[in-house]
Design a protein around this motif. Structure first.
Motif, PDB file in Angstrom:
ATOM      1  N   TRP A  66      39.565  47.086  42.286  1.00 32.39           N
ATOM      2  CA  TRP A  66      41.013  47.137  42.428  1.00 32.39           C
ATOM      3  C   TRP A  66      41.392  46.102  43.471  1.00 32.39           C
ATOM      4  CZ3 TRP A  66      38.061  51.438  41.721  1.00 32.39           C
ATOM      5  CH2 TRP A  66      38.398  52.260  40.639  1.00 32.39           C
ATOM      6  N   LEU A  67      42.373  45.266  43.117  1.00 29.48           N
ATOM      7  CA  LEU A  67      42.834  44.205  44.005  1.00 29.48           C
ATOM      8  C   LEU A  67      44.320  44.379  44.284  1.00 29.48           C
ATOM      9  CD1 LEU A  67      41.130  41.214  42.157  1.00 29.48           C
ATOM     10  CD2 LEU A  67      40.288  42.384  44.189  1.00 29.48           C
ATOM     11  N   SER A  68      44.761  43.976  45.480  1.00 26.15           N
ATOM     12  CA  SER A  68      46.184  44.006  45.812  1.00 26.15           C
ATOM     13  C   SER A  68      46.865  42.839  45.088  1.00 26.15           C
ATOM     14  CB  SER A  68      46.367  43.868  47.317  1.00 26.15           C
ATOM     15  OG  SER A  68      46.079  42.553  47.727  1.00 26.15           O
ATOM     16  N   PRO A  69      48.205  42.829  45.029  1.00 25.91           N
ATOM     17  CA  PRO A  69      48.905  41.690  44.414  1.00 25.91           C
ATOM     18  C   PRO A  69      48.556  40.353  45.072  1.00 25.91           C
ATOM     19  CG  PRO A  69      50.412  43.525  44.655  1.00 25.91           C
ATOM     20  CD  PRO A  69      49.134  43.905  45.375  1.00 25.91           C
ATOM     21  N   SER A  70      48.175  40.377  46.354  1.00 28.94           N
ATOM     22  CA  SER A  70      47.801  39.131  47.038  1.00 28.94           C
ATOM     23  C   SER A  70      46.330  38.776  46.830  1.00 28.94           C
ATOM     24  CB  SER A  70      48.106  39.226  48.530  1.00 28.94           C
ATOM     25  OG  SER A  70      47.276  40.197  49.129  1.00 28.94           O
ATOM     26  N   GLY A  71      45.572  39.658  46.135  1.00 31.44           N
ATOM     27  CA  GLY A  71      44.169  39.363  45.844  1.00 31.44           C
ATOM     28  C   GLY A  71      43.166  40.016  46.768  1.00 31.44           C
ATOM     29  N   GLU A  72      43.624  40.832  47.719  1.00 32.08           N
ATOM     30  CA  GLU A  72      42.709  41.495  48.654  1.00 32.08           C
ATOM     31  C   GLU A  72      41.998  42.655  47.960  1.00 32.08           C
ATOM     32  OE1 GLU A  72      42.722  43.207  53.184  1.00 32.08           O
ATOM     33  OE2 GLU A  72      44.619  42.983  52.143  1.00 32.08           O
ATOM     34  N   LEU A  73      40.711  42.799  48.215  1.00 33.46           N
ATOM     35  CA  LEU A  73      39.916  43.863  47.614  1.00 33.46           C
ATOM     36  C   LEU A  73      40.292  45.208  48.234  1.00 33.46           C
ATOM     37  CD1 LEU A  73      37.597  44.564  45.657  1.00 33.46           C
ATOM     38  CD2 LEU A  73      36.033  44.218  47.574  1.00 33.46           C
ATOM     39  N   LEU A  74      40.699  46.170  47.387  1.00 36.65           N
ATOM     40  CA  LEU A  74      41.090  47.499  47.843  1.00 36.65           C
ATOM     41  C   LEU A  74      39.982  48.522  47.645  1.00 36.65           C
ATOM     42  CD1 LEU A  74      44.659  47.585  46.243  1.00 36.65           C
ATOM     43  CD2 LEU A  74      44.057  46.986  48.602  1.00 36.65           C
ATOM     44  N   GLY A  75      39.231  48.374  46.536  1.00 38.70           N
ATOM     45  CA  GLY A  75      38.171  49.317  46.224  1.00 38.70           C
ATOM     46  C   GLY A  75      37.338  48.848  45.052  1.00 38.70           C
ATOM     47  N   VAL A  76      36.171  49.450  44.891  1.00 36.57           N
ATOM     48  CA  VAL A  76      35.287  49.155  43.751  1.00 36.57           C
ATOM     49  C   VAL A  76      34.661  50.460  43.254  1.00 36.57           C
ATOM     50  CG1 VAL A  76      34.681  46.811  44.499  1.00 36.57           C
ATOM     51  CG2 VAL A  76      33.215  48.722  45.148  1.00 36.57           C
ATOM     52  N   GLU A  77      34.226  50.440  42.012  1.00 33.16           N
ATOM     53  CA  GLU A  77      33.472  51.569  41.467  1.00 33.16           C
ATOM     54  C   GLU A  77      32.303  51.035  40.661  1.00 33.16           C
ATOM     55  OE1 GLU A  77      35.115  55.427  40.090  1.00 33.16           O
ATOM     56  OE2 GLU A  77      34.504  54.665  38.131  1.00 33.16           O
ATOM     57  N   PHE A  78      31.097  51.449  41.042  1.00 31.92           N
ATOM     58  CA  PHE A  78      29.888  51.149  40.279  1.00 31.92           C
ATOM     59  C   PHE A  78      29.821  52.155  39.141  1.00 31.92           C
ATOM     60  CE2 PHE A  78      29.066  49.340  44.387  1.00 31.92           C
ATOM     61  CZ  PHE A  78      28.247  48.250  44.161  1.00 31.92           C
ATOM     62  N   ALA A 104      42.465  48.784  37.162  1.00 32.61           N
ATOM     63  CA  ALA A 104      41.196  48.211  37.612  1.00 32.61           C
ATOM     64  C   ALA A 104      40.861  47.006  36.735  1.00 32.61           C
ATOM     65  CB  ALA A 104      40.089  49.248  37.507  1.00 32.61           C
ATOM     66  N   VAL A 105      40.097  46.072  37.292  1.00 31.62           N
ATOM     67  CA  VAL A 105      39.638  44.902  36.529  1.00 31.62           C
ATOM     68  C   VAL A 105      38.117  44.881  36.546  1.00 31.62           C
ATOM     69  CG1 VAL A 105      41.692  43.488  36.884  1.00 31.62           C
ATOM     70  CG2 VAL A 105      39.896  43.439  38.579  1.00 31.62           C
ATOM     71  N   GLU A 106      37.531  44.438  35.442  1.00 32.70           N
ATOM     72  CA  GLU A 106      36.065  44.349  35.344  1.00 32.70           C
ATOM     73  C   GLU A 106      35.529  43.341  36.349  1.00 32.70           C
ATOM     74  OE1 GLU A 106      33.791  45.988  33.392  1.00 32.70           O
ATOM     75  OE2 GLU A 106      35.427  47.262  32.693  1.00 32.70           O
ATOM     76  N   CYS A 107      34.390  43.650  36.908  1.00 28.06           N
ATOM     77  CA  CYS A 107      33.744  42.729  37.840  1.00 28.06           C
ATOM     78  C   CYS A 107      33.099  41.577  37.070  1.00 28.06           C
ATOM     79  CB  CYS A 107      32.704  43.473  38.662  1.00 28.06           C
ATOM     80  SG  CYS A 107      33.475  44.550  39.881  1.00 28.06           S
ATOM     81  N   LYS A 108      32.968  40.421  37.750  1.00 24.83           N
ATOM     82  CA  LYS A 108      32.343  39.242  37.132  1.00 24.83           C
ATOM     83  C   LYS A 108      30.863  39.463  36.873  1.00 24.83           C
ATOM     84  CE  LYS A 108      34.891  35.759  39.706  1.00 24.83           C
ATOM     85  NZ  LYS A 108      34.653  34.544  40.485  1.00 24.83           N
ATOM     86  N   LYS A 109      30.180  40.066  37.837  1.00 27.08           N
ATOM     87  CA  LYS A 109      28.745  40.332  37.720  1.00 27.08           C
ATOM     88  C   LYS A 109      28.492  41.768  38.143  1.00 27.08           C
ATOM     89  CE  LYS A 109      27.276  35.623  38.648  1.00 27.08           C
ATOM     90  NZ  LYS A 109      26.581  34.744  39.576  1.00 27.08           N
ATOM     91  N   GLY A 110      27.570  42.418  37.462  1.00 29.94           N
ATOM     92  CA  GLY A 110      27.267  43.814  37.738  1.00 29.94           C
ATOM     93  C   GLY A 110      28.079  44.714  36.828  1.00 29.94           C
ATOM     94  N   LYS A 111      27.774  46.002  36.872  1.00 26.85           N
ATOM     95  CA  LYS A 111      28.465  46.969  36.029  1.00 26.85           C
ATOM     96  C   LYS A 111      29.396  47.799  36.876  1.00 26.85           C
ATOM     97  CE  LYS A 111      24.852  47.162  32.606  1.00 26.85           C
ATOM     98  NZ  LYS A 111      23.891  47.984  31.889  1.00 26.85           N
ATOM     99  N   GLY A 112      30.686  47.456  36.819  1.00 29.51           N
ATOM    100  CA  GLY A 112      31.668  48.187  37.597  1.00 29.51           C
ATOM    101  C   GLY A 112      33.025  47.529  37.528  1.00 29.51           C
ATOM    102  N   VAL A 113      33.974  48.134  38.242  1.00 28.57           N
ATOM    103  CA  VAL A 113      35.353  47.638  38.274  1.00 28.57           C
ATOM    104  C   VAL A 113      35.807  47.492  39.721  1.00 28.57           C
ATOM    105  CG1 VAL A 113      35.976  48.618  36.040  1.00 28.57           C
ATOM    106  CG2 VAL A 113      36.310  49.980  38.108  1.00 28.57           C
TER     107      VAL A 113
END
Length: 91
Positions: free
Chosen positions: A40-52, A29-38
């Motif tokens: 998950w992105l695919s190798p092509s950069g598509e958003l797969l999921g988030v967690e607050f 997982a990678v930290e989000c730019k804004k907000g508190k959460g992470v």
């Protein structure tokens, strides 16, 4: 985009809330730019999921901006969860 699977794991009054648009595994997982959460992105950069990180189960409103520029907004009212998304196109 299809409707996400929602996983909410409150401990007491609040806890982590996750949205997944695709089945895993996801990798790191990678930290989000804004907000508190992470995110998950695919190798092509598509958003797969988030967690607050911490969402109140009765009433809350939070927004995450992911590293790809997508915005995921969650609203909780009387225990009902609504998610609003604004996806960016993968590069």
């Amino acid at each position: 985009m299809k409707k996400p699977e929602i996983f909410f794991r409150p401990i007491g009054q609040s806890g982590p809330l996750s949205f997944y648009w695709y089945p895993g595994p996801y990798g790191d997982a990678v930290e989000c730019k804004k907000g508190k959460g992470v995110a998950w992105l695919s190798p092509s950069g598509e958003l797969l999921g988030v967690e607050f990180d911490d969402v109140d189960q009765e009433a809350d409103h939070q927004k995450l901006e992911t590293p790809d520029g997508s915005i995921v907004e969650v609203t909780v009212k009387k225990g009902n969860i609504k998610v609003k998304t604004q996806f960016t196109e993968p590069v």
